[in-house]
Design a protein around this motif. Sequence first.
Motif, PDB file in Angstrom:
ATOM      1  N   TYR A  76      -8.316   9.797   0.619  1.00 35.35           N
ATOM      2  CA  TYR A  76      -8.221   8.577   0.997  1.00 35.35           C
ATOM      3  C   TYR A  76      -8.804   7.677   0.372  1.00 35.35           C
ATOM      4  N   VAL A  77      -9.677   7.707  -0.050  1.00 38.53           N
ATOM      5  CA  VAL A  77     -10.783   7.159  -1.280  1.00 38.53           C
ATOM      6  C   VAL A  77     -10.245   7.343  -2.812  1.00 38.53           C
ATOM      7  N   ILE A  78      -9.364   7.852  -2.695  1.00 44.97           N
ATOM      8  CA  ILE A  78      -9.013   8.158  -3.669  1.00 44.97           C
ATOM      9  C   ILE A  78      -7.197   7.559  -4.157  1.00 44.97           C
ATOM     10  N   HIS A  79      -6.815   8.025  -3.143  1.00 43.88           N
ATOM     11  CA  HIS A  79      -5.806   6.513  -2.935  1.00 43.88           C
ATOM     12  C   HIS A  79      -6.003   5.025  -2.646  1.00 43.88           C
ATOM     13  N   SER A  80      -7.036   4.794  -2.574  1.00 44.05           N
ATOM     14  CA  SER A  80      -6.671   3.535  -2.181  1.00 44.05           C
ATOM     15  C   SER A  80      -7.402   2.801  -3.376  1.00 44.05           C
ATOM     16  N   ALA A  81      -9.094   3.966  -4.211  1.00 42.14           N
ATOM     17  CA  ALA A  81      -7.929   3.279  -5.451  1.00 42.14           C
ATOM     18  C   ALA A  81      -7.243   3.416  -6.598  1.00 42.14           C
ATOM     19  N   ARG A  82      -6.529   4.374  -6.654  1.00 40.74           N
ATOM     20  CA  ARG A  82      -4.916   4.266  -7.457  1.00 40.74           C
ATOM     21  C   ARG A  82      -4.154   2.817  -6.878  1.00 40.74           C
ATOM     22  N   GLN A  83      -4.472   2.631  -5.861  1.00 37.87           N
ATOM     23  CA  GLN A  83      -3.780   1.585  -5.258  1.00 37.87           C
ATOM     24  C   GLN A  83      -4.133  -0.006  -5.961  1.00 37.87           C
ATOM     25  N   ASP A  84      -5.279  -0.110  -5.747  1.00 38.56           N
ATOM     26  CA  ASP A  84      -6.108  -0.998  -5.838  1.00 38.56           C
ATOM     27  C   ASP A  84      -6.013  -1.278  -7.340  1.00 38.56           C
ATOM     28  N   SER A  85      -5.772  -0.120  -8.213  1.00 39.25           N
ATOM     29  CA  SER A  85      -5.685  -0.325  -9.769  1.00 39.25           C
ATOM     30  C   SER A  85      -4.634  -0.736 -10.072  1.00 39.25           C
ATOM     31  N   GLU A  86      -3.750  -0.114  -9.397  1.00 36.58           N
ATOM     32  CA  GLU A  86      -2.132  -0.835 -10.078  1.00 36.58           C
ATOM     33  C   GLU A  86      -2.037  -2.036 -10.004  1.00 36.58           C
ATOM     34  N   PHE A  87      -2.831  -2.747  -8.132  1.00 38.73           N
ATOM     35  CA  PHE A  87      -2.136  -4.058  -8.158  1.00 38.73           C
ATOM     36  C   PHE A  87      -3.277  -4.226  -9.190  1.00 38.73           C
ATOM     37  N   ALA A  88      -3.958  -4.136  -9.635  1.00 35.91           N
ATOM     38  CA  ALA A  88      -4.886  -5.484 -10.879  1.00 35.91           C
ATOM     39  C   ALA A  88      -4.491  -4.884 -12.031  1.00 35.91           C
ATOM     40  N   SER A  89      -3.511  -3.780 -11.978  1.00 34.92           N
ATOM     41  CA  SER A  89      -2.772  -3.641 -13.395  1.00 34.92           C
ATOM     42  C   SER A  89      -1.216  -5.048 -13.041  1.00 34.92           C
ATOM     43  N   ALA A  90      -0.948  -5.062 -12.146  1.00 36.04           N
ATOM     44  CA  ALA A  90       0.211  -6.076 -11.809  1.00 36.04           C
ATOM     45  C   ALA A  90      -0.228  -7.402 -12.095  1.00 36.04           C
ATOM     46  N   ARG A  91      -1.494  -7.898 -11.421  1.00 31.74           N
ATOM     47  CA  ARG A  91      -2.051  -8.621 -11.604  1.00 31.74           C
ATOM     48  C   ARG A  91      -2.491  -9.313 -12.980  1.00 31.74           C
ATOM     49  N   ALA A  92      -2.895  -8.718 -13.597  1.00 30.73           N
ATOM     50  CA  ALA A  92      -3.249  -8.303 -14.995  1.00 30.73           C
ATOM     51  C   ALA A  92      -2.242  -8.912 -15.914  1.00 30.73           C
ATOM     52  N   LEU A 105     -20.948   9.165   6.003  1.00 31.31           N
ATOM     53  CA  LEU A 105     -19.767   9.784   5.153  1.00 31.31           C
ATOM     54  C   LEU A 105     -19.701   8.560   5.014  1.00 31.31           C
ATOM     55  N   ARG A 106     -19.919   7.062   6.130  1.00 33.64           N
ATOM     56  CA  ARG A 106     -18.895   5.505   5.398  1.00 33.64           C
ATOM     57  C   ARG A 106     -19.746   5.528   4.227  1.00 33.64           C
ATOM     58  N   ASP A 107     -21.028   5.782   4.152  1.00 31.84           N
ATOM     59  CA  ASP A 107     -22.082   5.718   2.187  1.00 31.84           C
ATOM     60  C   ASP A 107     -20.923   7.007   1.195  1.00 31.84           C
ATOM     61  N   TRP A 108     -20.435   7.963   1.693  1.00 33.81           N
ATOM     62  CA  TRP A 108     -20.352   8.685   0.560  1.00 33.81           C
ATOM     63  C   TRP A 108     -18.937   7.814  -0.133  1.00 33.81           C
ATOM     64  N   ALA A 109     -18.042   8.104   1.062  1.00 32.52           N
ATOM     65  CA  ALA A 109     -16.700   7.589   0.927  1.00 32.52           C
ATOM     66  C   ALA A 109     -17.013   5.814  -0.274  1.00 32.52           C
ATOM     67  N   LEU A 110     -18.085   5.101   0.422  1.00 33.12           N
ATOM     68  CA  LEU A 110     -17.983   3.684  -0.402  1.00 33.12           C
ATOM     69  C   LEU A 110     -18.680   4.359  -1.782  1.00 33.12           C
ATOM     70  N   ALA A 111     -19.639   4.804  -2.170  1.00 28.88           N
ATOM     71  CA  ALA A 111     -20.402   5.395  -3.260  1.00 28.88           C
ATOM     72  C   ALA A 111     -19.356   5.449  -3.956  1.00 28.88           C
ATOM     73  N   GLN A 112     -18.431   6.606  -3.878  1.00 35.93           N
ATOM     74  CA  GLN A 112     -17.120   7.228  -4.701  1.00 35.93           C
ATOM     75  C   GLN A 112     -16.145   6.371  -5.067  1.00 35.93           C
ATOM     76  N   ARG A 113     -15.419   5.194  -4.315  1.00 34.21           N
ATOM     77  CA  ARG A 113     -15.127   4.117  -4.300  1.00 34.21           C
ATOM     78  C   ARG A 113     -15.384   3.608  -5.566  1.00 34.21           C
ATOM     79  N   GLU A 114     -16.749   2.995  -5.206  1.00 36.18           N
ATOM     80  CA  GLU A 114     -17.002   2.081  -6.510  1.00 36.18           C
ATOM     81  C   GLU A 114     -17.581   3.238  -8.535  1.00 36.18           C
ATOM     82  N   VAL A 115     -17.351   3.915  -8.060  1.00 38.62           N
ATOM     83  CA  VAL A 115     -17.310   4.816  -9.183  1.00 38.62           C
ATOM     84  C   VAL A 115     -15.870   4.588  -9.576  1.00 38.62           C
ATOM     85  N   PHE A 116     -15.065   4.800  -9.444  1.00 39.34           N
ATOM     86  CA  PHE A 116     -13.503   4.627  -9.390  1.00 39.34           C
ATOM     87  C   PHE A 116     -13.675   3.317  -9.575  1.00 39.34           C
ATOM     88  N   ARG A 117     -14.018   2.275  -9.037  1.00 42.49           N
ATOM     89  CA  ARG A 117     -13.358   1.117  -9.379  1.00 42.49           C
ATOM     90  C   ARG A 117     -14.494   1.018 -10.903  1.00 42.49           C
TER      91      ARG A 117
END
Length: 253
Positions: free
Chosen positions: A162-178, A100-112
């Motif tokens: 959780y994966v989607i929420h974390s990825a969305r937060q990372d995306s928003e933080f990345a936009s702020a850094r940009a 399940l951890r690998d499944w979550a990490l793999a999906q997070r990588e797609v969102f990244r």
Amino acid sequence: MASEDFVPAALRRLWRMSEPSRLGRRPALDIDRVVTTAVGIADRDGLGGVTLPKVAQALGFTGMSLYRHVGSKDELLVLMADHALGPPPEPVGADWRAGLRDWALAQREVFRRRPWLVHVPASGPPSGPNQIAWMEAALAILARTGLDWPHKLGVLSLVGGYVIHSARQDSEFASARAEGQEQGEAEREWAVALARLVRGDRFPETARLFSSTLFSAPPPDIAGTDVGDMADADFSLGLDVILDGVAARIART
């Protein structure tokens, strides 16, 4: 009457069950070309850059010609999301937690790779072939746990959310850094500002948090840490907490 006839048109297109051309020749435009082009635009310009006129222009067609292959902009987004998600990786190992951890990490990588994916509006439960394949992979992992179907679906929803929420937060933080805002600095400024407003008599635990060292100047080993590494650590911590809860539930069964 074949069972396929009862499948709604949008699902037929999502699963590529559309009828062949009655003219006996391959059409100049098909769903795959439309979706692949739209995904390419999203990869380059973000989700906001995808419009039916832009997709049609990139294909050399008029906007109206796309409606033969996608019923609406909303349907195009559904088609894009399933295509961009792609199939899940093959499961490795027999341990449910590692799986399940690998499944979550793999999906997070797609969102990244495709951060626009987490901003596609939810239109309902998983319905596309790739989305179902990811669900099947997770359910196969959870089949080793002895959990019943409601619990399996609950775990799948919790981990996937959780994966989607974390990825969305990372995306928003990345936009702020940009835009010139550094994440760690922004968090410390936020804590300092709120520390002046949050009183210990009203919010005792939150006041203790803001007065702790967590939001003060970070120690040298954290100051030099890559933002992505910090995000990975935060994600792993949260995922471990969730999996601990799943393990406790499994133990109770």
